[in-house]
Write a protein that holds these residues in place. Structure first.
Motif, short mmCIF file in Angstrom:
data_model
loop_
_atom_site.label_atom_id
_atom_site.label_comp_id
_atom_site.label_asym_id
_atom_site.label_seq_id
_atom_site.Cartn_x
_atom_site.Cartn_y
_atom_site.Cartn_z
N ILE A 194 0.86 -1.18 0.00
CA ILE A 194 0.00 0.00 0.00
C ILE A 194 0.90 1.23 0.00
O ILE A 194 1.61 1.50 0.98
N LEU A 195 0.91 1.95 -1.11
CA LEU A 195 1.80 3.09 -1.27
C LEU A 195 1.22 4.31 -0.55
O LEU A 195 0.07 4.69 -0.78
N VAL A 196 2.04 4.91 0.33
CA VAL A 196 1.59 6.07 1.10
C VAL A 196 2.65 7.17 1.08
O VAL A 196 3.83 6.92 0.88
N ALA A 197 2.18 8.39 1.28
CA ALA A 197 2.99 9.59 1.45
C ALA A 197 2.00 10.68 1.80
O ALA A 197 0.79 10.45 1.79
N GLN A 198 2.47 11.88 2.14
CA GLN A 198 1.50 12.96 2.30
C GLN A 198 0.78 13.18 0.97
O GLN A 198 -0.37 13.57 0.92
N GLU A 199 1.51 12.92 -0.12
CA GLU A 199 0.93 12.95 -1.46
C GLU A 199 1.74 12.00 -2.33
O GLU A 199 2.94 12.21 -2.52
N THR A 200 1.11 10.96 -2.85
CA THR A 200 1.85 9.98 -3.64
C THR A 200 2.04 10.43 -5.10
O THR A 200 3.02 10.05 -5.74
N THR A 201 1.12 11.24 -5.60
CA THR A 201 1.10 11.57 -7.04
C THR A 201 2.30 12.40 -7.49
O THR A 201 2.63 12.39 -8.66
N LEU A 202 2.95 13.12 -6.58
CA LEU A 202 4.11 13.94 -6.96
C LEU A 202 5.41 13.17 -6.88
O LEU A 202 6.48 13.75 -7.09
N TYR A 203 5.32 11.87 -6.57
CA TYR A 203 6.54 11.10 -6.33
C TYR A 203 7.56 11.29 -7.47
O TYR A 203 7.23 11.18 -8.65
N GLY A 204 8.81 11.56 -7.06
CA GLY A 204 9.92 11.59 -8.00
C GLY A 204 10.20 12.92 -8.65
O GLY A 204 11.27 13.11 -9.24
N LYS A 205 9.28 13.87 -8.56
CA LYS A 205 9.50 15.14 -9.27
C LYS A 205 10.73 15.86 -8.75
O LYS A 205 11.48 16.47 -9.51
N ASP A 206 10.97 15.78 -7.44
CA ASP A 206 12.14 16.43 -6.85
C ASP A 206 13.44 15.72 -7.21
O ASP A 206 14.49 16.35 -7.33
N LEU A 207 13.39 14.41 -7.41
CA LEU A 207 14.61 13.64 -7.71
C LEU A 207 14.89 13.51 -9.20
O LEU A 207 16.04 13.56 -9.62
N TYR A 208 13.84 13.31 -9.97
CA TYR A 208 14.02 12.94 -11.38
C TYR A 208 13.51 14.00 -12.36
O TYR A 208 13.58 13.79 -13.58
N GLY A 209 12.98 15.11 -11.84
CA GLY A 209 12.54 16.19 -12.72
C GLY A 209 11.18 15.98 -13.34
O GLY A 209 10.71 16.83 -14.11
N GLU A 210 10.53 14.87 -13.03
CA GLU A 210 9.17 14.61 -13.53
C GLU A 210 8.45 13.69 -12.55
O GLU A 210 9.08 12.96 -11.78
N LYS A 211 7.13 13.74 -12.60
CA LYS A 211 6.35 12.82 -11.76
C LYS A 211 6.63 11.38 -12.21
O LYS A 211 6.46 11.06 -13.38
N SER A 212 7.07 10.55 -11.28
CA SER A 212 7.58 9.22 -11.64
C SER A 212 6.87 8.09 -10.92
O SER A 212 7.37 6.97 -10.89
N LEU A 213 5.67 8.37 -10.40
CA LEU A 213 4.93 7.30 -9.72
C LEU A 213 4.66 6.15 -10.67
O LEU A 213 4.76 4.98 -10.29
#
Length: 440
Positions: A194-213
């Protein structure tokens, strides 16, 4: 040395608790579930809303009694309340030996050892740090499902929310790290991630420059042993074509999304600091149902936000009636200090908030009960959660239900089933939020 862990609040907090348990277990500490047997008690706290804060404080005070009676060698407080009120905790509750903030949980072994040595300990790392200890988590959810926290913090700054101040800015966990963690969980017998975060949909944007969920999901789907992948906390405005496509194409991904929308009136949404309008919400929900016809949509709402009029409340009721969400939770607005909404004029009385909450839940009950009746006669795949005590019956969940927040299905059978098994079940009845069925 025996340690009791009390984890309060959300599933993201639970992941931190499981990491701390893993660190302590690796160091040789014994984990117990009875406070009377504990030498050390750790309370991992929440302070998201007033009720959560009250529960955290009361739990600390209850555990402090064991310390004052001489039964306990050390009491440690961690998590969001510790991050926000560390000085007050140490001043007002002298029985507390150590306080760890939200980004210091990797220091739990040091805190325990310092406390046992009679030294006070306070550890508050940079709020935007991202601890990534190597030790395997100690899963506490029964073994067949586990939460995977893919990011920490939040950049949205909704006007009612304290999370950015206690959890920091949005930081994604590196993808290779998550894949390794998921592989470890699968080896331990976990079948549902079960994938969780305060917001899962933005995953990776800070690391990879794009939403990477969507890329993360593709990789997680390759892991042997994982049967279901469920996604929680998807901000509706961030749902894009890539995410929809991967949900459609990968059979392991449950056709289930949790979309916290909070309200449907444009004026309220704007004052909440939300990034969507009512028209956009209707568009996103319609598109998801068009692209994935059997998708289950869960949402959460806030009622009684400052300045909410009766007309705006009625608009929200109409929206709930029209959208027919499969799953829905309603919170009464909780004014949190240091948030803009707490300073807004026209605060609503608790009585009005609770009346409006009850009205929405009553409406939602009608919707959900009708949907449950529609399930009668259908065949569903069920993950078995456990046996009903003293009965020839088991309890389980379909893909439509996340653990601890959604409904269950009760299965009458003389066969022996094991938690984590998957079984085909025919739905034979409905009882409010739950279903009744029999093995195929």
């Amino acid at each position: 040395m025996n340690i009791l862990f009390i984890s309060l609040g959300c599933d993201k907090n639970l992941v931190d608790s499981e990491v701390m348990l893993g660190l302590l277990d690796a160091r040789g500490y014994q984990i117990v579930d009875d406070e009377t047997q504990a030498d050390v008690i750790v309370v991992n706290t929440c302070c998201f809303i007033h009720d959560a804060k009250e529960e955290s404080i009361q739990t600390i005070l209850d555990m402090a009694r064991y310390k004052s009676e001489g039964k306990l060698k050390a009491l440690i407080v961690t998590g969001c309340l510790a991050q926000r009120y560390q000085e007050e905790i140490q001043k007002e509750i002298p029985e507390v030996d150590a306080v760890l903030g939200t980004t210091s949980y990797d220091k739990i072994v040091d805190a325990v050892e310092e406390a046992l040595a009679g030294n006070g300990h306070m550890e508050l790392a940079d709020i935007d740090a991202l601890p990534l200890p190597e030790t395997k988590r100690l899963v506490t959810t029964g073994g067949h499902f586990a939460y995977l926290k893919i990011a920490e913090g939040c950049d949205k700054h909704c006007t009612y929310c304290i999370i950015p101040k206690v959890r920091g800015n949005y930081r994604s966990v590196p993808m290779e790290r998550l894949i390794k963690e998921a592989e470890d969980l699968a080896e331990q017998g976990v079948k549902e991630l079960i994938l969780v975060a305060q917001e899962t949909t933005l995953y990776g944007k800070d690391l990879y420059g794009e939403k990477s969920l969507y890329k993360l999901l593709r990789n997680l789907c390759k892991i042997r042993g994982i049967r279901w992948i469920r996604i929680l906390y998807c901000y509706p405005e961030e749902i894009d074509d890539n995410l929809i496509q991967v949900i459609k194409e990968e059979p392991k991904i449950c056709h289930y999304l949790d979309l916290p929308i909070q309200h449907a009136n444009d004026s309220i949404l704007k004052r909440m600091g939300r990034r969507t309008s009512k028209e956009q919400l209707v568009g996103i929900i319609s598109r998801l149902r068009e692209e994935i016809p059997d998708i289950t949509l869960r949402t959460t709402l806030i009622t009684g936000f400052p300045g909410e009029t009766e007309k705006q409340h009625e608009e929200l009721m109409d929206f709930v009636d029209e959208m027919e969400f499969d799953r829905l939770g309603v919170f009464t607005y909780s004014p949190e200090e240091d948030t803009p909404a707490a300073e807004m004029p026209d605060q609503i009385s608790e009585e009005v908030k609770e009346d409006r909450q009850a009205e929405i839940m009553e409406l939602q009950q009608e919707i959900v009960f009708a949907q449950a009746e529609d399930m009668i006669g259908k065949e569903v795949l069920v993950m078995i959660e456990g046996k009903v005590a003293d009965e020839n019956a088991y309890v389980g969940r379909t893909y439509k239900d996340a653990p601890n927040v959604d409904g269950l299905i009760f299965i009458n059978t003389d066969e022996e089933l094991i938690s984590g098994d998957f079984a085909k079940v025919k739905v034979t009845g409905a009882a409010e939020y739950d279903l009744i069925g029999e093995l195929m």
